[in-house]
Structure formats: C-alpha cells, structure tokens
Enzyme design. Structure first.
Site, PDB file in Angstrom:
ATOM      1  N   LYS A 176      80.429 -61.552 -92.909  1.00  0.00           N
ATOM      2  CA  LYS A 176      80.375 -62.999 -93.130  1.00  0.00           C
ATOM      3  C   LYS A 176      79.429 -63.314 -94.291  1.00  0.00           C
ATOM      4  CE  LYS A 176      77.988 -66.423 -91.354  1.00  0.00           C
ATOM      5  NZ  LYS A 176      77.949 -67.338 -92.513  1.00  0.00           N
ATOM      6  N   GLY A 229      68.687 -62.268 -94.804  1.00  0.00           N
ATOM      7  CA  GLY A 229      68.517 -63.717 -94.688  1.00  0.00           C
ATOM      8  C   GLY A 229      67.088 -64.045 -94.304  1.00  0.00           C
ATOM      9  N   THR A 231      63.603 -64.962 -92.171  1.00  0.00           N
ATOM     10  CA  THR A 231      62.887 -64.271 -91.091  1.00  0.00           C
ATOM     11  C   THR A 231      63.188 -64.899 -89.735  1.00  0.00           C
ATOM     12  OG1 THR A 231      61.190 -63.414 -92.549  1.00  0.00           O
ATOM     13  CG2 THR A 231      60.549 -63.731 -90.257  1.00  0.00           C
ATOM     14  N   THR A 233      65.941 -66.426 -88.789  1.00  0.00           N
ATOM     15  CA  THR A 233      67.284 -66.018 -88.380  1.00  0.00           C
ATOM     16  C   THR A 233      67.245 -64.562 -87.922  1.00  0.00           C
ATOM     17  OG1 THR A 233      68.083 -67.421 -90.170  1.00  0.00           O
ATOM     18  CG2 THR A 233      69.715 -66.062 -89.069  1.00  0.00           C
ATOM     19  N   GLU A 251      66.899 -57.424 -93.481  1.00  0.00           N
ATOM     20  CA  GLU A 251      66.213 -57.659 -94.762  1.00  0.00           C
ATOM     21  C   GLU A 251      65.868 -59.137 -94.805  1.00  0.00           C
ATOM     22  OE1 GLU A 251      65.426 -55.212 -96.652  1.00  0.00           O
ATOM     23  OE2 GLU A 251      66.655 -53.701 -95.662  1.00  0.00           O
ATOM     24  N   CYS A 285      64.403 -63.116-102.984  1.00  0.00           N
ATOM     25  CA  CYS A 285      63.407 -62.710-101.981  1.00  0.00           C
ATOM     26  C   CYS A 285      62.268 -61.930-102.619  1.00  0.00           C
ATOM     27  CB  CYS A 285      64.081 -61.882-100.902  1.00  0.00           C
ATOM     28  SG  CYS A 285      64.968 -60.481-101.604  1.00  0.00           S
ATOM     29  N   GLU A 388      56.988 -68.782 -96.865  1.00  0.00           N
ATOM     30  CA  GLU A 388      57.978 -68.658 -97.937  1.00  0.00           C
ATOM     31  C   GLU A 388      58.540 -70.035 -98.290  1.00  0.00           C
ATOM     32  OE1 GLU A 388      61.898 -66.970 -97.012  1.00  0.00           O
ATOM     33  OE2 GLU A 388      61.675 -65.682 -98.756  1.00  0.00           O
TER      34      GLU A 388
HETATM   35  P1  NAD Z   1      69.717 -67.667 -93.451  1.00  0.00           P
HETATM   36  O1  NAD Z   1      68.960 -66.782 -92.540  1.00  0.00           O
HETATM   37  O2  NAD Z   1      69.753 -69.112 -93.173  1.00  0.00           O
HETATM   38  O3  NAD Z   1      71.250 -67.219 -93.531  1.00  0.00           O
HETATM   39  C1  NAD Z   1      71.633 -65.907 -93.900  1.00  0.00           C
HETATM   40  C2  NAD Z   1      72.995 -65.630 -93.313  1.00  0.00           C
HETATM   41  O4  NAD Z   1      72.881 -65.601 -91.890  1.00  0.00           O
HETATM   42  C3  NAD Z   1      74.055 -66.677 -93.621  1.00  0.00           C
HETATM   43  O5  NAD Z   1      75.295 -66.033 -93.808  1.00  0.00           O
HETATM   44  C4  NAD Z   1      74.083 -67.512 -92.351  1.00  0.00           C
HETATM   45  O6  NAD Z   1      75.305 -68.164 -92.131  1.00  0.00           O
HETATM   46  C5  NAD Z   1      73.828 -66.455 -91.292  1.00  0.00           C
HETATM   47  N1  NAD Z   1      73.267 -66.930 -90.031  1.00  0.00           N
HETATM   48  C6  NAD Z   1      72.488 -68.013 -89.811  1.00  0.00           C
HETATM   49  N2  NAD Z   1      72.197 -68.117 -88.488  1.00  0.00           N
HETATM   50  C7  NAD Z   1      72.787 -67.063 -87.884  1.00  0.00           C
HETATM   51  C8  NAD Z   1      72.847 -66.609 -86.540  1.00  0.00           C
HETATM   52  N3  NAD Z   1      72.250 -67.254 -85.544  1.00  0.00           N
HETATM   53  N4  NAD Z   1      73.548 -65.489 -86.269  1.00  0.00           N
HETATM   54  C9  NAD Z   1      74.150 -64.811 -87.256  1.00  0.00           C
HETATM   55  N5  NAD Z   1      74.145 -65.191 -88.550  1.00  0.00           N
HETATM   56  C10 NAD Z   1      73.465 -66.305 -88.846  1.00  0.00           C
HETATM   57  O7  NAD Z   1      69.165 -67.357 -94.901  1.00  0.00           O
HETATM   58  P2  NAD Z   1      69.563 -68.067 -96.245  1.00  0.00           P
HETATM   59  O8  NAD Z   1      68.931 -69.416 -96.266  1.00  0.00           O
HETATM   60  O9  NAD Z   1      71.013 -67.921 -96.476  1.00  0.00           O
HETATM   61  O10 NAD Z   1      68.826 -67.110 -97.303  1.00  0.00           O
HETATM   62  C11 NAD Z   1      67.506 -67.248 -97.687  1.00  0.00           C
HETATM   63  C12 NAD Z   1      66.627 -66.242 -96.996  1.00  0.00           C
HETATM   64  O11 NAD Z   1      67.116 -64.922 -97.212  1.00  0.00           O
HETATM   65  C13 NAD Z   1      65.220 -66.245 -97.538  1.00  0.00           C
HETATM   66  O12 NAD Z   1      64.313 -66.186 -96.478  1.00  0.00           O
HETATM   67  C14 NAD Z   1      65.151 -64.959 -98.354  1.00  0.00           C
HETATM   68  O13 NAD Z   1      63.863 -64.420 -98.510  1.00  0.00           O
HETATM   69  C15 NAD Z   1      66.038 -64.074 -97.569  1.00  0.00           C
HETATM   70  N6  NAD Z   1      66.516 -62.976 -98.396  1.00  0.00           N
HETATM   71  C16 NAD Z   1      66.035 -61.721 -98.143  1.00  0.00           C
HETATM   72  C17 NAD Z   1      66.438 -60.658 -98.935  1.00  0.00           C
HETATM   73  C18 NAD Z   1      65.950 -59.256 -98.682  1.00  0.00           C
HETATM   74  O14 NAD Z   1      66.562 -58.322 -99.189  1.00  0.00           O
HETATM   75  N7  NAD Z   1      64.879 -59.061 -97.923  1.00  0.00           N
HETATM   76  C19 NAD Z   1      67.352 -60.878 -99.972  1.00  0.00           C
HETATM   77  C20 NAD Z   1      67.813 -62.175-100.197  1.00  0.00           C
HETATM   78  C21 NAD Z   1      67.395 -63.218 -99.393  1.00  0.00           C
END
Ligand code: NAD
Length: 484
Positions: A176, A229, A231, A233, A251, A285, A388
C-alpha cells in the site's frame, strides 16, 4: 504512460476499483485542488489481494532467481524509459520540484529494482562445519506473503525500496502506497503488467492507513511487514503485529543532528547544509533539523546560512529555478505552521521565513507553499528541538565542546541519522562512535550506497533495510544439520 483520473488497485494482474466502488480525493498540493481519485479499499480488497498472492506464491517462489531477475530488470527498464512521465506524475502528486523527481526520486526507483534483481543472484547463505561429525547449512527461503507500506515523502523511491527485495527473494506482496501520493504506484502497476510480472505476485491496494493499511497489518496470513512512516504509526503497527509474531521492519521518524566544527570546509558545509535542511521541503526522514555549530564560527555560519536560505526559490514545481515546491498536503502545512508557532512560544528567534503560508499568484494561488524557516535561541530540551517537524524548519545552536554537542545530539528519542563536519579524522571517528544513530555522514549528506545497512535506533525504528539486510529480512533462515 499518462496519469489517469481514477486510480485503480492492482490485484491478480488486473487494474480494478475497490469492491465498495468508493473513492477518496487525491489533491495536487501545488494548486490545492482535487485532480484524481483513489480506491477507498478495505479488508475485503486486502483479502482479495492476499488470495491472489497466495495463488501466485508457489510458482514465483520456485521459478528460479534467474527468471525473477529478468522480469524485475525489465520492470526497472520500463520505469527508466518512462522517466519523464513518472517524474511529472510524482511532482504533481507530491508538490516536489519536477527536477528533483527527475534526478532523484525516479532514478532511485528503477535503481532499487535493478539493485535487488541483481543482488539476489549474489545472495549466499552460511554453513557451519562440525569437524568429523556433521555439516550445518542455512537455507534462506522466501517468507510467503508479505506486506509493504510506504509514506508520501519519497513515494516511488521508498515503495520500490521495499517491494524489490521482497519480490527478488521470492515472496509475493500486498503493498500500500500513501493515500497522499498514490499516482506513481499506480503507474508502477501498469509497468508490472507490461514487464510480464505474473498475476498476483505484486498486489497494490490503495486507500487510507487506518483502513486498508491496518487490514494488511491485521491479516493473519501476511507473515512479515515492512513499514516506513511516522513513529506513532509504527508504534500502532507493532502493537498489532508483534502479538501475531510477525516479522517487522520499521523505518520511522527522525530529528537528526547536524554537527559543525570550526575546522570544517566552510563553503562545502554551507552548501550541503542548505540541502540537508531544506531538500524536498525538509520532508526527508534524513534531513538535519538540529544544527549545532562550534562557537568560533557560529556568527559567520548564521549570517551566511540565513542569507542563502532567504535566496531559495519557493514556488512552481515545474520551474527550473525552483528549490522548494509545495508542502505535500494542507493538513501537513497546518501541522508545520503549528510547529513554527510553538517554536515562537518556546522563545525561538525566527531569523527568516514565516508562520504564514506563501501566497502565490495565478495557477498556484491555492497551493500549500511555505518559506524555509531558521530559528535560534531555543533550549535543547524544548519540543521544537525534540520532536520531528518534517518540514522546512531548522534550529541553530552554538556549542563549545565535543562532550557538550554529543549530549545535545543524543538528547532526543530519535536516532536515525547524524551529520558531522570536521577535517579532524580522529574527532570524526570519536564522534561517530558515540552518536546514537543508525547512519552517520562525515563531511557529506545523503551519499547513499545501496549495499549499506539503512535504518535507525531508539524511536527511529527496528531492523535495517538495504543490501543483504533487506534480503535477510525477506527470507526465513532454516538450519539443516546433516550428520555423517
Ligand atoms: P504515516 O505513518 O502517517 O503513514 C505512512 C504509511 O502508513 C501510509 O501509507 C499510511 O497510509 C499508512 N498507515 C497509517 N496508519 C496506518 C495503520 N494504522 N496501519 C497501517 N498503515 C497505516 O507517515 P507519513 O506521514 O506518510 O510519512 C512521514 C513520516 O515517515 C515521517 O515521520 C518520516 O520521518 C517517516 N519516514 C521515515 C523514513 C525512514 O526510512 N526511516 C523514510 C521516510 C519517511
């Protein structure tokens, strides 16, 4: 390969709407308007995707790595051949400059696929000889059906970073992408069909995290989850998946320190620090949002950095001169503005930027634009320096000693990456050893070798992606002991 108005799920090799036939709006953040629609998938769609993957698994996992390599290499080529279309779609969907998508996001997506398609050909496992008695060897077999969930900041780049090693290792995937940036994942589905990927090997289910994403996490037969995504989540995902004994790669977020010593190459450091602060609007990130500068060069740094930040061009993502495009969504823009307001309440001195969105003229009048912001004068332990923001907002703080700056750097709950600027190699080594981070860059930033382990410590994640680490994650080791 042009973007469609109605995005479809990719299940069992076919492009299909959600079973409910419901759609969610997809917004172009640079113009602030709905421009396409994505399937509002739920548990039923995930189940359908799972069943297709289950049917495909016996053939895909046993077809041999040479054949898997050929199909994945073809997929990489199709993305590369359609570079401009993919880059334009990524820019429209996420707000990032077209030139960034063209030079970074999409090239990295086809490189990811090619990298893991070839890596599997070189993947080997261990054997342990018990002299005169037995030999042990480790079988590394695909796990089965795995789930891959990715965020919006580097959409196709991070989506393929997960899917490619999972598929190369012989797994079938239910994936997804973020509901905020679904378009290039949809284009990837079409490329998979063109590349001849067998039906059901990869299934892409679009929709919201708590609904479609959660259904993947909760599915009793999806055995491993690779998630990138936020932390919070990640915490929810772990709470669901850990008691089901799923294999987990998380991650998560970062609040990365950028440590600048007075003996650094100043010009190189300034240019790279502008990139590490504001690339992709700070929505990477790995961006360094806490900048610590050794006191003898603090004033010089402040003057030069602020001057250059003010010169950065914000606006039209398709203009060659644009440095910062639109923020990815209205909700995220509002979150960043709240963080800027909080920094002021916490006593921060805003050296440049604004807590008001930047109002453009013409086509981009309703877009989500913001000038980059630099704060100074904030305490190390305030929320602005601990949490963050994931936007074009950095803080700068002077320091006097190595010991002091290490304490500052390690003061947050996060531990993704860190950057160090110094010409003193011994100091670079000492600091690197003591930093609580999964990745340390010395005199550079975001210089990536795909073979290296990638991931964070503390609340920045669990496990490592990249190179053989990813292939190890997506395979189950089994020891076979043969007595002779
Ligand atoms: P997010 O956690 O809101 O969403 C990430 C993904 O998870 C999306 O596809 C979303 O639809 C899905 N999701 C949300 N709730 C869920 C649930 N309950 N169950 C399963 N899936 C769910 O993050 P975002 O706002 O899309 O991205 C930003 C974040 O991602 C920032 O915190 C950033 O630091 C982090 N990030 C980390 C890395 C890394 O490699 N460590 C890389 C890029 C982004």
């Amino acid at each position: 390969m042009s973007p469609d108005k109605y995005i479809k799920n990719y299940i069992d090799g076919a492009l299909v709407p959600a079973l409910s036939t419901n759609y969610i709006d997809n917004v172009n953040p640079a113009i602030g308007q709905v421009y396409s629609h994505i399937p509002d998938s739920d548990t039923d769609d995930v189940q359908r995707a799972y069943e297709a993957a289950e049917r495909a698994f016996p053939t895909w996992s046993k077809m041999g790595m040479q054949k898997r390599f050929r199909i994945l290499a073809r997929l990489a080529d199709i993305i590369e051949q359609n570079l401009d279309d993919f880059a334009a779609a990524e820019s429209i969907d996420s707000g990032k400059p077209f030139k960034t998508a063209l030079s970074i996001d999409i090239p990295r997506a086809h490189q990811n696929i090619r990298f893991f398609a070839t890596a599997i050909l070189h993947f080997a496992s261990e054997s342990h000889h018990m002299e005169g008695e037995a030999v042990n060897f480790t079988l590394r077999q695909p796990i089965g059906i795995v789930g891959c969930i990715s965020p919006w900041n580097l959409p196709l780049y991070l989506f393929t970073w997960k899917i490619a090693p999972a598929l190369a290792a012989g797994n079938c995937v239910v994936a997804k992408p973020s509901e905020i940036t679904p378009m290039t994942a949809y284009m990837l589905s079409k490329a998979c069909i063109e590349a001849g990927l067998p039906n059901g090997v990869l299934n892409i289910v679009h929709g919201e995290g708590p609904k479609a994403g959660q259904a993947i996490i909760e599915h009793p037969k999806i055995k491993a989850i690779s998630f990138t995504g936020g932390t919070n989540t990640g915490r929810k995902i772990a709470a669901t998946a850990a008691p089901m004994f799923k294999k987990l790669s998380l991650e998560l977020g970062g609040k990365n320190p950028n440590i600048i010593f007075a003996d650094c190459d100043f010009d190189q450091m300034i240019l790279t620090t502008l990139r590490s602060s504001f690339s992709n609007n700070g929505q990477i990130c790995l961006c360094g949002s806490r900048i610590y500068v050794e006191r003898p060069i603090y004033e010089r740094f402040k003057e030069e950095f602020v001057k250059k930040t003010q010169l950065m061009k914000v606006g039209d993502p398709f203009s060659e001169v644009t440095d910062l495009g639109a923020i990815s969504s209205k909700a995220h823009l509002e979150k960043i503005i709240n963080c800027i307001n909080l920094a002021e309440v916490e006593g921060g001195n805003m050296l440049c930027g604004s807590n008001e969105p930047l109002r453009m003229k013409g086509e981009y009048e309703q877009g989500y634009f913001l000038r980059p912001v630099v704060f100074e004068g904030l305490p190390i332990d305030c929320r602005t320096n601990q949490e963050e923001i994931f936007g074009p907002v950095v803080t700068i703080t002077p320091f006097d000693t190595e010991e002091e700056v290490l304490a500052y750097a390690n003061s947050t709950d996060y531990g993704l990456s860190a950057t160090v600027w110094t010409k003193d190699i011994s100091r670079a080594q000492r600091i690197s050893e003591s930093l609580q981070a999964g990745i340390v860059w010395v005199n550079c930033w975001l210089l990536r070798d795909l073979r290296t382990p990638f991931g964070g410590v503390k609340h920045s994640g669990v496990g490592r992606e990249g190179g053989l680490e990813a292939l190890r994650f997506f395979t189950e080791p089994k020891n076979v002991c043969i007595k002779y």
